[in-house]
Scaffold this active site. Structure first.
Site: not given
Ligand code: NOJ
Length: 554
Positions: A220, A267
């Site tokens: 993310d 790994e």
């Molecule tokens: C991207 C995620 O897909 C989204 O749902 C989220 O709000 C933001 N990143 C922040 O983590």
């Protein structure tokens, strides 16, 4: 697919026996948003046992992997992208034992299991952040996050002018007067990646899940970890110039993090992968995340953001194939996710060049019949492109967003931060309809729902579509089967001359024609239709607007 049980870790082979080492290069990955997939205990919120119960649906689609959005302990201020404990499951979703069962159940069906990793920020009730709040400025606990003194005589002004991705102030003041940075909402404090303790913690988290057998991580906010030293003011919106020029995105040291993670994954047996969710404007910059010693794949945001615009789609296709090919990576294709208006709704909007941030009851409403036609046309084009493809739960049913969720039922922080100006992302996160009747359409046995389902979901339920020729579900199954049979994922693309707004290309022995124009296109004689985006696609030798066909020479 067959499952080779002779090795320590699962090894997946093609049905025809050809072993693919880098399975992910042409994989189709199905995204599960766990709150909304299937609810086994009737509390209105989907859970891991629900996913296990419905896993055969995913297996029968013919995909290679499942990516599950966050299920970690979380106060759910941002749908689980606010993590309190990176090594445990939130009770609303189940237990670690359930997760182990899910990994096993997926592997039994020759599906790989990818989990989400959220390294840019924690939840504000993460033990580290709670410790930081009660620790003095400059303490070790504060240095895991980005705390600064404010400006002005009494420090009452934030340390700089940054805004969050949602447009409000990116700093929150704490009791002793310092401020902390959050590029998302106030309940998601950004970690300080200049601190080695943060690095060590995430390597340990990676190992925790790799040891449990997961096949990879979707990372993310992958471009956000490093903020420029000095945190200089930034005169633009947060996402502008997100390609290394802004002080908060795409900074060089982030690549060392992914190189280190690459080495950790290497790994482990079984060809495990990292997938970048990185908002980086320039495709060349995005490609740097998937150089051979970093991540394996990156979501193709430019393709997704091209919408239903043939020129923008062609540009995104050409550029991404070129720049990713230049670093030896394959391209991924994606049209839907838990963050975006479903294509059925988006492509049916009256104005395609001005799509709101989420469609709510106060917005113009989409023409879902038109949207579905276009969504199927775009999907059929996407699934013929060489590379990997990502599907989001429910798109195989042709689900639209619920565009009529009342304000009182909203959950997405984007709605609240904008004071209701934007509907936000709830519309695409509505619980999946499994059967055509009952108060929650088979999502659970109690009828409780954390977000309301719209009326039209009943006729789109899985059970209503299975075995029904022409249904969207059967269309997806056919497309995925033929994509595999004709090995399109590992093929290559060559454009064919076509009228304006018509995308036509060859991939191996398949010719793909996507008619995104307003006029019919004559199909050349001597070709058989392998698959059409729906039953009305072709008549009298003409491919009608908003339809796609796959052809093979007869
Ligand atoms: C991207 C995620 O897909 C989204 O749902 C989220 O709000 C933001 N990143 C922040 O983590």
């Amino acid at each position: 697919m067959t499952h080779d049980t002779t090795a320590d870790a699962p090894i997946f082979c093609r049905q025809d026996g050809t072993h693919t080492v880098e399975w992910w290069r042409d994989a189709v990955v199905y995204q599960v948003y766990p709150r909304s997939f299937a609810d086994s205990n009737g509390d209105g919120i989907g859970d891991i046992r629900g996913i296990i119960r419905r896993l055969d649906h995913i297996g029968a689609l013919g995909v290679d992997a499942v990516w599950v959005s966050p299920f970690y302990v979380s106060p759910m201020a941002d749908g689980g992208y606010d993590v309190t404990d990176y090594r445990d499951i939130d009770p609303m979703f189940g237990t670690l034992a359930d997760l182990d069962d899910l990994v096993a159940a997926a592997h039994d069906r020759s599906l790989r299991l990818i989990v989400d990793l959220v390294p840019n920020h924690t939840a504000s009730n993460h033990p580290w952040f709670l410790e930081a709040l009660v620790s003095p400025p400059e303490s070790r606990a504060r240095q895991r996050y980005i705390f600064r003194d404010g400006k002005g005589p009494d420090g009452a002004e934030p340390p700089n002018n940054w805004t969050t991705v949602r447009g409000d102030r990116a700093w929150t003041r704490v009791d002793d007067g310092q401020w902390y940075l959050h590029l998302f909402n106030t309940a998601q404090p950004d970690l300080n990646w200049h601190n080695q303790e943060v690095h060590a913690e995430f390597i340990s988290i990676l190992r925790f899940w790799l040891d449990r057998g997961v096949d990879g991580f979707r990372v993310d906010v992958a471009a956000g970890l490093y903020k420029e030293n000095g945190l200089p003011d930034w005169p633009y919106a947060t996402f502008e110039y997100s390609d290394g020029k802004s002080p908060m995105w795409d900074k060089e040291p982030v690549h060392d993090v992914y190189r280190a993670w690459h080495r950790v994954l290497a790994e482990y047996p079984g060809d495990r992968i990292l997938i970048a969710e990185a908002f980086v404007q320039q495709p060349e910059r995005l490609a740097r995340y998937i150089r051979s010693d970093e991540m394996q794949q990156a979501f193709n945001m430019p393709f997704m953001m091209a919408g239903y615009n043939p020129g923008a789609l062609r540009e995104a296709i050409d550029t991404s194939l070129e720049v990713n090919g230049a670093v030896g990576a394959t391209t991924s294709w994606v049209l839907n996710s838990h963050d975006a208006i479903r294509t059925v709704s988006k492509f049916g909007m009256p104005c395609l060049s001005d799509i709101p941030r989420g469609i709510g009851p106060h917005d113009p409403q989409p023409d879902v019949a038109l949207g579905l036609r276009r969504a199927r046309a775009a999907t059929l084009m996407m699934l013929a492109l060489p590379g990997a493809a990502y599907l989001y739960q429910g798109e195989e049913l042709g689900l639209p967003d619920n565009t009529l969720i009342p304000d009182s039922a909203r959950n997405d922080p984007g709605f609240f931060v904008s004071n209701g100006a934007y509907a936000g992302r709830d519309g695409c996160r509505v619980p999946i309809p499994w059967i055509g009747t009952g108060p929650s359409l088979g999502f659970n046995d109690t009828g409780r729902l954390w977000l309301p389902q719209p009326e039209d979901y009943a006729k789109l339920a899985v059970e209503q579509q299975i075995g029904v020729p022409g249904s969207t579900l059967e269309f997806y199954r056919d497309a995925l089967r033929l994509r595999r049979d004709f090995v399109l994922g590992s093929g290559s693309l060559s454009w064919v001359t076509s009228p304006e707004k018509v995308l036509a290309f060859d991939n191996r022995t398949v010719r793909v024609i996507a008619n995104l124009s307003e006029s019919p296109v004559a199909l050349t004689a001597g070709a058989d239709i392998l698959l059409a985006s729906d039953e009305e696609a072709v008549s009298g030798g003409l491919l009608h607007p908003d339809h796609t066909v796959w052809l093979v020479h007869s």
